[in-house]
Design a protein around this motif. Structure first.
Motif, PDB file in Angstrom:
ATOM      1  N   SER A 526       0.846  -1.231  -0.036  1.00 42.06           N
ATOM      2  CA  SER A 526      -0.184  -0.007  -0.021  1.00 42.06           C
ATOM      3  C   SER A 526       0.891   1.325  -0.208  1.00 42.06           C
ATOM      4  CB  SER A 526      -0.948   0.025   1.316  1.00 42.06           C
ATOM      5  OG  SER A 526      -0.464   0.341   2.484  1.00 42.06           O
ATOM      6  N   ARG A 527       2.057   1.090   0.525  1.00 38.88           N
ATOM      7  CA  ARG A 527       2.894   2.536   0.579  1.00 38.88           C
ATOM      8  C   ARG A 527       3.541   2.625  -0.785  1.00 38.88           C
ATOM      9  NH1 ARG A 527       7.695   1.930   3.935  1.00 38.88           N
ATOM     10  NH2 ARG A 527       7.920   4.146   3.699  1.00 38.88           N
ATOM     11  N   VAL A 528       3.277   1.419  -1.547  1.00 36.62           N
ATOM     12  CA  VAL A 528       3.967   1.564  -2.876  1.00 36.62           C
ATOM     13  C   VAL A 528       3.123   2.464  -3.826  1.00 36.62           C
ATOM     14  CG1 VAL A 528       4.648   0.490  -5.137  1.00 36.62           C
ATOM     15  CG2 VAL A 528       5.269  -0.324  -2.850  1.00 36.62           C
ATOM     16  N   PHE A 529       1.853   2.349  -3.220  1.00 43.43           N
ATOM     17  CA  PHE A 529       0.638   3.178  -3.978  1.00 43.43           C
ATOM     18  C   PHE A 529       0.651   4.324  -3.312  1.00 43.43           C
ATOM     19  CE2 PHE A 529      -1.006  -1.148  -5.298  1.00 43.43           C
ATOM     20  CZ  PHE A 529      -1.661  -0.965  -6.383  1.00 43.43           C
ATOM     21  N   GLY A 530       1.393   4.732  -2.266  1.00 46.96           N
ATOM     22  CA  GLY A 530       1.315   6.082  -1.956  1.00 46.96           C
ATOM     23  C   GLY A 530       0.219   6.313  -0.725  1.00 46.96           C
ATOM     24  N   MET A 531      -0.269   5.254   0.050  1.00 46.94           N
ATOM     25  CA  MET A 531      -1.242   5.479   1.092  1.00 46.94           C
ATOM     26  C   MET A 531      -0.861   6.396   2.148  1.00 46.94           C
ATOM     27  SD  MET A 531      -3.931   3.843  -0.003  1.00 46.94           S
ATOM     28  CE  MET A 531      -4.450   3.053  -1.169  1.00 46.94           C
ATOM     29  N   GLY A 532       0.658   6.500   2.426  1.00 42.66           N
ATOM     30  CA  GLY A 532       0.984   7.467   3.391  1.00 42.66           C
ATOM     31  C   GLY A 532       1.341   8.970   3.157  1.00 42.66           C
ATOM     32  N   GLU A 533       1.067   9.089   1.677  1.00 37.75           N
ATOM     33  CA  GLU A 533       1.188  10.647   1.203  1.00 37.75           C
ATOM     34  C   GLU A 533      -0.034  11.494   1.460  1.00 37.75           C
ATOM     35  OE1 GLU A 533       3.931  11.120   0.211  1.00 37.75           O
ATOM     36  OE2 GLU A 533       4.550   9.017   0.391  1.00 37.75           O
ATOM     37  N   ALA A 534       0.224  12.642   2.053  1.00 38.99           N
ATOM     38  CA  ALA A 534      -0.790  13.639   2.415  1.00 38.99           C
ATOM     39  C   ALA A 534      -1.642  13.661   1.259  1.00 38.99           C
ATOM     40  CB  ALA A 534      -0.395  14.787   2.660  1.00 38.99           C
ATOM     41  N   ASP A 535      -1.363  13.933  -0.107  1.00 40.68           N
ATOM     42  CA  ASP A 535      -2.063  14.126  -1.478  1.00 40.68           C
ATOM     43  C   ASP A 535      -2.707  12.932  -1.884  1.00 40.68           C
ATOM     44  OD1 ASP A 535       0.349  12.977  -2.169  1.00 40.68           O
ATOM     45  OD2 ASP A 535       0.773  14.367  -3.607  1.00 40.68           O
ATOM     46  N   GLY A 539     -11.031   7.666  -1.695  1.00 41.25           N
ATOM     47  CA  GLY A 539     -12.403   7.458  -1.170  1.00 41.25           C
ATOM     48  C   GLY A 539     -13.488   7.347  -2.245  1.00 41.25           C
ATOM     49  N   PRO A 540     -14.661   7.036  -2.035  1.00 33.61           N
ATOM     50  CA  PRO A 540     -15.742   7.169  -3.129  1.00 33.61           C
ATOM     51  C   PRO A 540     -15.879   8.346  -3.595  1.00 33.61           C
ATOM     52  CG  PRO A 540     -16.701   7.029  -1.016  1.00 33.61           C
ATOM     53  CD  PRO A 540     -15.299   6.895  -0.493  1.00 33.61           C
ATOM     54  N   LEU A 541     -16.348   8.426  -5.037  1.00 30.19           N
ATOM     55  CA  LEU A 541     -16.725   9.723  -5.633  1.00 30.19           C
ATOM     56  C   LEU A 541     -17.996  10.027  -5.439  1.00 30.19           C
ATOM     57  CD1 LEU A 541     -15.401   8.825  -9.309  1.00 30.19           C
ATOM     58  CD2 LEU A 541     -14.321  10.199  -7.659  1.00 30.19           C
ATOM     59  N   VAL A 542     -18.368  11.255  -5.424  1.00 33.21           N
ATOM     60  CA  VAL A 542     -19.389  11.915  -5.291  1.00 33.21           C
ATOM     61  C   VAL A 542     -19.979  12.927  -6.447  1.00 33.21           C
ATOM     62  CG1 VAL A 542     -19.151  12.164  -2.691  1.00 33.21           C
ATOM     63  CG2 VAL A 542     -18.650  14.054  -4.222  1.00 33.21           C
ATOM     64  N   GLU A 543     -21.131  13.535  -6.359  1.00 32.59           N
ATOM     65  CA  GLU A 543     -21.585  14.354  -7.654  1.00 32.59           C
ATOM     66  C   GLU A 543     -20.321  15.112  -8.227  1.00 32.59           C
ATOM     67  OE1 GLU A 543     -25.258  16.676  -8.386  1.00 32.59           O
ATOM     68  OE2 GLU A 543     -25.789  15.093  -6.936  1.00 32.59           O
ATOM     69  N   GLY A 544     -20.086  15.161  -9.348  1.00 34.36           N
ATOM     70  CA  GLY A 544     -19.081  16.050 -10.127  1.00 34.36           C
ATOM     71  C   GLY A 544     -17.587  15.134 -10.161  1.00 34.36           C
ATOM     72  N   GLY A 545     -17.745  13.918  -9.734  1.00 36.97           N
ATOM     73  CA  GLY A 545     -16.636  13.245  -9.796  1.00 36.97           C
ATOM     74  C   GLY A 545     -15.434  13.605  -8.571  1.00 36.97           C
ATOM     75  N   ALA A 546     -15.945  14.462  -7.663  1.00 33.54           N
ATOM     76  CA  ALA A 546     -14.992  15.014  -6.512  1.00 33.54           C
ATOM     77  C   ALA A 546     -14.965  13.504  -5.389  1.00 33.54           C
ATOM     78  CB  ALA A 546     -15.351  16.129  -5.904  1.00 33.54           C
ATOM     79  N   LEU A 547     -13.789  13.548  -4.676  1.00 33.88           N
ATOM     80  CA  LEU A 547     -13.648  12.616  -3.774  1.00 33.88           C
ATOM     81  C   LEU A 547     -14.408  12.917  -2.558  1.00 33.88           C
ATOM     82  CD1 LEU A 547      -9.818  11.520  -4.207  1.00 33.88           C
ATOM     83  CD2 LEU A 547     -12.000  10.286  -4.624  1.00 33.88           C
ATOM     84  N   ALA A 548     -15.325  12.042  -1.777  1.00 29.95           N
ATOM     85  CA  ALA A 548     -15.964  12.540  -0.741  1.00 29.95           C
ATOM     86  C   ALA A 548     -15.045  12.493   0.534  1.00 29.95           C
ATOM     87  CB  ALA A 548     -17.097  11.437  -0.634  1.00 29.95           C
ATOM     88  N   GLY A 549     -15.305  13.675   1.089  1.00 30.20           N
ATOM     89  CA  GLY A 549     -14.616  13.907   2.562  1.00 30.20           C
ATOM     90  C   GLY A 549     -13.178  13.889   2.642  1.00 30.20           C
ATOM     91  N   ILE A 550     -12.478  14.331   1.225  1.00 30.08           N
ATOM     92  CA  ILE A 550     -11.104  14.172   1.309  1.00 30.08           C
ATOM     93  C   ILE A 550     -10.570  15.460   2.263  1.00 30.08           C
ATOM     94  CG2 ILE A 550     -11.185  15.494  -0.804  1.00 30.08           C
ATOM     95  CD1 ILE A 550      -8.457  14.343  -1.464  1.00 30.08           C
ATOM     96  N   GLY A 551     -11.314  16.627   1.844  1.00 29.92           N
ATOM     97  CA  GLY A 551     -10.472  17.714   2.994  1.00 29.92           C
ATOM     98  C   GLY A 551     -10.855  17.327   4.522  1.00 29.92           C
ATOM     99  N   VAL A 552     -12.008  16.833   4.669  1.00 36.50           N
ATOM    100  CA  VAL A 552     -12.342  16.561   6.038  1.00 36.50           C
ATOM    101  C   VAL A 552     -11.236  15.646   6.665  1.00 36.50           C
ATOM    102  CG1 VAL A 552     -13.971  15.708   7.700  1.00 36.50           C
ATOM    103  CG2 VAL A 552     -14.709  17.029   5.876  1.00 36.50           C
ATOM    104  N   GLN A 553     -11.025  14.414   5.922  1.00 33.49           N
ATOM    105  CA  GLN A 553     -10.068  13.579   6.437  1.00 33.49           C
ATOM    106  C   GLN A 553      -8.834  14.164   6.492  1.00 33.49           C
ATOM    107  OE1 GLN A 553     -10.556  10.374   7.357  1.00 33.49           O
ATOM    108  NE2 GLN A 553      -8.559   9.847   7.555  1.00 33.49           N
ATOM    109  N   GLN A 554      -8.410  14.857   5.590  1.00 33.81           N
ATOM    110  CA  GLN A 554      -6.909  15.316   5.865  1.00 33.81           C
ATOM    111  C   GLN A 554      -6.785  16.183   6.918  1.00 33.81           C
ATOM    112  OE1 GLN A 554      -5.820  17.302   2.033  1.00 33.81           O
ATOM    113  NE2 GLN A 554      -5.286  15.250   1.031  1.00 33.81           N
TER     114      GLN A 554
END
Length: 916
Positions: A526-535, A539-554
């Motif tokens: 998973s670290r090779v996939f960059g799971m520890g990177e801040a960016d 997560g699942p997509l919402v309307e408009g193709g944005a990632l749900a809750g990405i800002g809240v999680q960060q």
């Protein structure tokens, strides 16, 4: 029993003059030697013309005995009966034509042996009594241990010199040393007569009469050693342990045959007590009524290494470590079975199915009608189950063929193991430089090892050669099906001979203990996939193709890591900087931090690892800043929390250390021993005096504290057993232990003290998932199938991910690679024997040398963040959590398999397995 004078005469008849006999006065001893008394003994002794020179152990000089003629000397003079020669000479011969070592004329030998053993008993008892009286201490209880050599839970020695003597010279015993010597004497010699000076019982003891010459040899050697000690210290009764002679005594006793005999007898007596359930019943001890009569242990991977014979073989003589006792995994494809039908070799002729099923390979062969052609590959879940089973072995050692998923396993009879890394680089010269610039190119790793394959029976021999053939295929490729031809007239179809081409390389996974194994885990992938990177966010997509809750999680992660966890566990040095003169401030601040950088608040949770009874002695403060900082840290550690806060408390899980020597005494009085740590739950603790009051029952802990002069206290934990892999009769039972008896449970400590700071929202979910995992493992359900609290990132790393799926298709706990060479040593310096049966004329023992070139699942090294990208050596409790496991349950089922197999070694003291 004979009278004292009669005993003395019998000693004389055996060729010894022991004037220091504690039961006979010297003058009366000599006056009792009359012709009337001599006539009571066998004529072969009294009239012997060549009885030989005898000696007294008190001065190690030859003496003429009343049962021997006057002994001529080189000077022409003779030694009269009872006189002592002034020069040191031989110790005499006890096997002569008139007193042979064995045969019909050896009637005197039992008497000689008995008399010599009695003298040995006198010498031994004097030394034992001298040490025991001087070193006698108060009754105490030191808990379960660990103990220094010679120390037991029933004795302590106030004098450090005496304690040193016991610790260095005497074997540790569960019961008192003297009791073990007495019981050991009875076991060896058939009676306690060596201690009680009962000559008649000694002479008639079966062990003595059957092996008189042997015991006579042993006793004479011990007596001579006792005489040496007498001469050095002026008599055993005068031995004083002080600074002037302590080194001499340690050296003399250390090489003394008296001490060797004492320790041997005490060790046998100690084992005898354990085998008899604590009683002095010799028959119960000899017949194996003890807790660790290894051949009575049930067959399992944990007990296999302890036992000699196995109850699970084809015969009652089958060895527990036989070659075919270790699990393995083979297959027979449908094509091979069909071939035997079409060739008509089902009844006679070549038929692989017959060879494998009607042998010890029957329960190691996976049969599945879906295994046909290029699809003939054992399913991955079967492989995972087999690897979990092999992880319960003493040392897992096997080859995993990734082409078929077969596993050929061996006992780890390793004779060598090397692991070499060669760093290759490119050298580039530079203008103005003498040294070349070293540019990294690559790293080559090579593994070499040797091991033995041993056959212990005909069945073992047959499987041994099947394994050798399977191992040899790992040096060759897998071939394709070939070109299919069809006859136009008959429509017959067949494969064109030798049209097959190489289809796959022999990639193998090699497992040798926990040293050589895979570096793959889903966490590091998973670290090779960059799971520890801040960016990074999946997560699942919402309307408009944005990632749900990405800002809240960060935002949550930034708050937790920077504000909460960083303050609680981060180095205070990380908050100092960014202004002029920051180096001066950091240098001053580092003087007040552990190791110059660590957060002092770590003491709040690491305190549970510290023994609450240990004392830290800090150095006095100086007038420099470093000593002031050190002093403040010491005061902080002592004063931040009360001393009672150190150690384990109610609600924490711990592991009780394994023990195969001294049992744990549980609350109901039962005593149990086990060969692996078992998990428990701390339900209480108390301070308690370790010394026992006079007259109290041995082994029972006092509930009083500080009632005895100069007494010391220890913290006692009450632990309830909550190990699902332990025997059912232990679950829920309580035992009192000390801090040195337990091992920390990293999960319990981390989840209690660290996890709430790292992820307070997920803490309860993680704890709940841990409980679900416990129940799932006990029920035999794969842990990865019950993940109700899986995060979006965890779901992303599932089988739906094509790359994860490709890794899972060929995963295993072994280290992937190529066998670059195999060498079979059919005949070596050990002169191996051969089988001579028809079609079996081949070695029974084979030494194999293998060179292996690894192919790491994840390329090793450092990630861009500077942390180990995929650790190579997953060894130990720390690396278990750092490296992880190739399977989705993170090794939980493997550990349970290991724990569960060890149930075979659990024992209730004094009871047999069938009585449990």
């Amino acid at each position: 029993q004979l009278k004292k004078v009669g005993l003395s005469l019998m000693i004389q008849a055996a060729g010894y003059n022991y004037y220091d006999d504690p039961g006979v006065d010297g003058e009366s001893f000599k006056n009792s030697l009359s012709s009337d008394n001599v006539s009571d003994f066998p004529e072969s002794s009294a009239d012997s013309p060549d009885g030989g020179v005898r000696v007294t152990p008190s001065n190690l000089k030859p003496r003429s005995t009343p049962t021997s003629p006057n002994v001529p000397q080189s000077s022409g003079e003779t030694i009269a009966q009872g006189e002592v020669e002034s020069k040191d000479q031989s110790f005499g011969a006890y096997s002569t034509p008139s007193t042979p070592f064995s045969g019909p004329r050896a009637d005197l030998m039992p008497a000689q042996a008995s008399a010599a053993l009695l003298l040995m008993g006198i010498a031994i008892s004097k030394i034992d009594e001298s040490i025991s009286k001087a070193a006698k201490g108060r009754k105490s209880n030191l808990g379960h241990g660990p103990y220094m050599k010679g120390e037991s839970s029933q004795n302590t020695y106030a004098d450090p010199k005496l304690r040193l003597l016991r610790n260095l010279l005497l074997v540790p015993t569960q019961r008192s040393y003297g009791e073990c010597v007495t019981f050991g004497t009875e076991i060896i010699f058939g009676s306690t007569s060596v201690n009680t000076m009962d000559f008649a019982a000694m002479r008639d003891a079966g062990n003595i009469s059957n092996s008189a010459g042997y015991y006579l040899s042993v006793a004479r050697s011990v007596i001579r050693s006792a005489g040496t000690i007498q001469e050095l210290f002026g008599g055993l009764s005068g031995i004083k342990l002080n600074a002037s002679n302590v080194n001499l005594m340690l050296d003399t006793f250390g090489r003394s045959r008296v001490l060797g005999m004492l320790n041997t007898i005490a060790l046998i007596g100690n084992i005898g007590y354990m085998r008899s359930g604590g009683s002095t019943d010799v028959e119960a001890s000899v017949n194996g009524k003890g807790p660790f009569d290894v051949d009575r242990l049930p067959d399992s991977p944990a007990s296999r290494v302890m036992k000699s014979r196995s109850g699970g073989g084809f015969t009652n003589m089958a060895l527990s470590w036989r070659n075919n006792s270790v699990p393995a995994l083979y297959m027979i494809p449908k094509n091979v079975m069909r071939a035997s039908i079409r060739m008509g070799t089902g009844g006679s002729g070549a038929n692989p199915l017959k060879g494998m099923l009607v042998s010890s390979l029957a329960n190691k062969t996976y049969i599945d009608m879906n295994l046909e052609g290029s699809a003939a590959r054992i399913p991955n879940d079967i492989v995972e189950r087999m690897e979990n089973a092999l992880d319960a072995e003493y040392v897992p050692f096997y080859f995993h063929d990734l082409r078929t998923n077969e596993i050929v396993s061996f006992h780890a009879f390793l004779s060598s193991l090397t692991d070499e890394y060669t760093v290759n680089r490119t050298e580039t010269g530079g203008y103005g430089r003498i040294d070349s610039v070293q540019t990294y190119k690559n790293t080559d790793r090579s593994i070499g090892f040797s091991f033995h394959i041993v056959a212990t029976s005909q069945d073992d021999f047959d499987e041994m050669w099947f394994k050798i053939n399977k191992l040899t295929t790992l040096a060759y490729p897998q071939w394709t099906k070939g070109v299919t031809l069809q006859d136009a007239e008959t429509t017959a179809k067949f494969i064109q001979p030798f049209s097959q081409v190489m289809g796959s390389t022999p990639i193998t996974r090699l497992r040798i203990g926990d040293v050589i194994k895979s570096n793959y885990s889903k966490f590091h992938l998973s670290r090779v996939f960059g799971m520890g990177e801040a960016d990074t966010s999946v997560g699942p997509l919402v309307e408009g193709g944005a990632l749900a809750g990405i800002g809240v999680q960060q935002e949550y992660e930034d708050i937790v890591l920077d504000k909460v966890f960083g303050i609680a566990f981060g180095s205070p040095m990380s908050f100092i900087g960014g202004f002029s003169g920051d180096r001066i401030v950091r240098s001053v601040a580092s003087q007040f931090l552990i190791n110059g950088f660590a957060n002092p608040l770590t003491l709040l949770f690491t305190r549970v690892l510290r023994d609450p009874d240990s004392v830290q002695n800090t150095a006095p403060m100086g007038i420099n800043l470093a000593s002031v900082g050190e002093g403040l840290l010491g005061l902080l550690e002592k004063g931040m929390v009360d001393a009672s806060m150190f150690g384990y408390h109610f609600g924490l899980f711990v592991f009780l250390k394994a023990t195969t020597h001294k049992p744990y005494t549980f609350g109901n009085g039962e005593q149990h021993m086990f060969s692996r740590p078992i998990r428990g739950f701390v339900i209480g603790r108390r301070k308690q005096d370790v010394h026992m009051p006079k007259g109290s029952a041995a082994g029972r802990l006092s509930n009083k504290s500080g009632n005895y002069p100069n007494s010391s206290t220890r913290t006692i934990y009450t632990v309830a057993i909550v190990d699902f892999a332990a025997p059912w009769y232990l679950f829920g039972k309580t035992v009192d232990v000390t801090h040195s008896d337990v091992i920390s449970d990293p999960n319990a400590i981390f989840n209690t003290f660290v996890l709430p700071f790292l992820d307070w929202k997920g803490a309860l979910k993680n704890i709940a998932q841990g409980l679900i995992n416990e129940v799932a493992i006990a029920a035999g359900i794969p842990v990865d199938q019950l993940q109700p609290f899986a995060t979006d990132e965890a779901k992303f790393m599932s089988e739906d991910n094509a790359i994860v799926k490709s890794f899972n298709a060929t995963r295993g706990r072994g280290l992937a690679g190529i066998i670059s060479s195999i060498r079979y040593n059919w005949i070596d310096e050990d002169n191996t024997t051969w089988e001579i049966d028809w079609n079996s004329r081949a070695p029974k023992v084979c030494k194999v040398d293998i060179a292996f070139v690894p192919i790491h699942d994840i390329p090793p090294g450092l990630g861009h963040d500077g942390f180990n990208r995929a650790p190579i050596y997953n060894v130990g409790r720390v690396m278990r959590y750092v490296a992880g496991d190739p399977y989705d349950d993170d090794g939980a089922a493997s550990k349970f398999s290991y724990d569960n197999a060890n149930r075979a070694t659990f024992r209730k003291v004094g009871e047999q397995a069938d009585e449990e």
